[in-house]
Design an enzyme around this catalytic site. Structure first.
Site, short mmCIF file in Angstrom:
data_model
loop_
_atom_site.label_atom_id
_atom_site.label_comp_id
_atom_site.label_asym_id
_atom_site.label_seq_id
_atom_site.Cartn_x
_atom_site.Cartn_y
_atom_site.Cartn_z
N GLU A 1 0.84 -1.21 0.00
CA GLU A 1 0.00 0.00 0.00
C GLU A 1 0.87 1.25 0.00
O GLU A 1 0.51 2.28 -0.56
CB GLU A 1 -0.94 0.02 1.22
CG GLU A 1 -2.08 -0.98 1.15
CD GLU A 1 -3.26 -0.53 0.28
OE1 GLU A 1 -3.63 0.64 0.31
OE2 GLU A 1 -3.80 -1.38 -0.46
N CYS B 1 -4.24 -13.59 -0.47
CA CYS B 1 -4.49 -12.16 -0.23
C CYS B 1 -4.41 -11.50 -1.60
O CYS B 1 -3.47 -11.79 -2.37
CB CYS B 1 -3.42 -11.58 0.69
SG CYS B 1 -3.45 -9.77 0.79
N1 DGL Z 1 -6.14 -7.66 -0.05
C1 DGL Z 1 -6.76 -8.07 1.15
C2 DGL Z 1 -6.83 -9.55 1.29
O1 DGL Z 1 -7.03 -10.20 0.28
C3 DGL Z 1 -6.60 -7.21 2.33
C4 DGL Z 1 -5.40 -7.19 3.10
C5 DGL Z 1 -5.44 -6.23 4.26
O2 DGL Z 1 -6.11 -5.19 4.19
O3 DGL Z 1 -4.77 -6.54 5.25
O4 DGL Z 1 -6.72 -10.11 2.35
#
Ligand code: DGL
Length: 270
Positions: A162, A194
């Site tokens: 991020e 993720c």
């Molecule tokens: N991209 C997300 C996931 O698939 C979110 C990760 C996060 O905000 O910690 O878990």
């Protein structure tokens, strides 16, 4: 018709990209909750409240069907949302099930009893909240027997992505892969659990070695959604316009998104 796509931040763009390629005629409304990312270190109650708020915003855009392109929300909130909160005329779907259906060699939506599958040792890389939920193991147990899953909570990786810090993200990925391999030296398959991690797929594959099949979700979710919309066309909502919404600063989120996807993306305030 329009379909909503939600993530805590930028990771869901990996899924959105595959969705727009697979379903070029469907408008997608993307919602990134960048002001509250990362979700991976939040409590399940917190993740539930944030995910419900974002989903309501997408319903207001005419998206009766919302894809949680976020494993953390899918793991920590989706079951509770479906059981207690989503009205019958709306749908909220997650990203776990398509991945598990692919891993266990099933047709989309095949809910027949669990059976033996070819893969026996699976490495799961996900956020701390996803790993703590054990949702992946629960969904896998509905579909397969005799599969050993070793899960690695990959603290810090989403934050680094991020913030656009690729060097840190790469170093963290390598150390998480090493930590997992100490507990499971020879996985046959690795799940990038993720939606931020496909941005680091090359590093995961290098650290795991060429012999490990790396599953990432974007294309699987796109195939499964295409199939779902054919079976349930009534959930294609009334929205007509694609757009990108964020709870963060639209200018800086647009810059990072453009950098990640290597095409111009313009976010507006949610
Ligand atoms: N991209 C997300 C996931 O698939 C979110 C990760 C996060 O905000 O910690 O878990």
């Amino acid at each position: 018709m329009a379909v909503g796509v939600f993530d805590s931040g930028l990771g869901g763009l990996t899924v959105l990209d595959a969705l727009t390629k697979r379903l070029p005629d469907v408008p997608f409304v993307y919602f990134g909750d960048n002001a509250h990312a990362p979700y991976g270190v939040r409590t399940a109650d917190d993740i539930f409240a944030l995910t419900c708020a974002a989903t309501e915003r997408l319903w207001a855009e005419g998206c009766d069907l919302v894809i949680l392109a976020c494993n953390t929300a899918s793991a920590a909130a989706l079951k509770r949302m479906q059981e207690t909160w989503v009205p019958p005329e709306k749908r909220v779907l997650g990203v776990f099930v398509p991945l598990i259906e692919a891993l266990t060699e099933r047709q989309w939506g095949d809910n027949t009893p669990p059976r033996e599958v070819a893969v026996k040792h699976v490495a799961l890389f996900a956020t701390p909240a996803t790993v703590a939920s054990r949702a992946f193991q629960r969904e896998l147990a509905f579909r397969a027997i005799g599969v050993d899953v070793e899960a690695q909570p990959c603290g810090g990786v989403v934050d680094a992505i991020e913030q656009g810090d690729e060097i840190l993200a790469e170093a963290l990925v390598r150390s998480h892969v090493e930590a997992l391999k100490r507990r499971m030296p020879n996985p046959e398959a690795a799940i990038l659990g993720c939606t931020h991690y496909p941005l680091m797929e090359k590093t995961f594959q290098e650290a795991l070695g060429a012999g490990v099949k790396v599953y990432s979700q974007a294309n699987l979710v796109a195939e499964s959604l295409a199939d779902y919309l054919t079976r349930r066309p009534e959930f294609a909502g009334a929205g007509t316009k694609s757009k990108f919404l964020t709870t963060g600063d639209p200018a800086s989120v647009s810059n990072k998104a453009t950098q990640f996807l290597r095409r111009k993306i313009t976010f507006e305030a949610a």
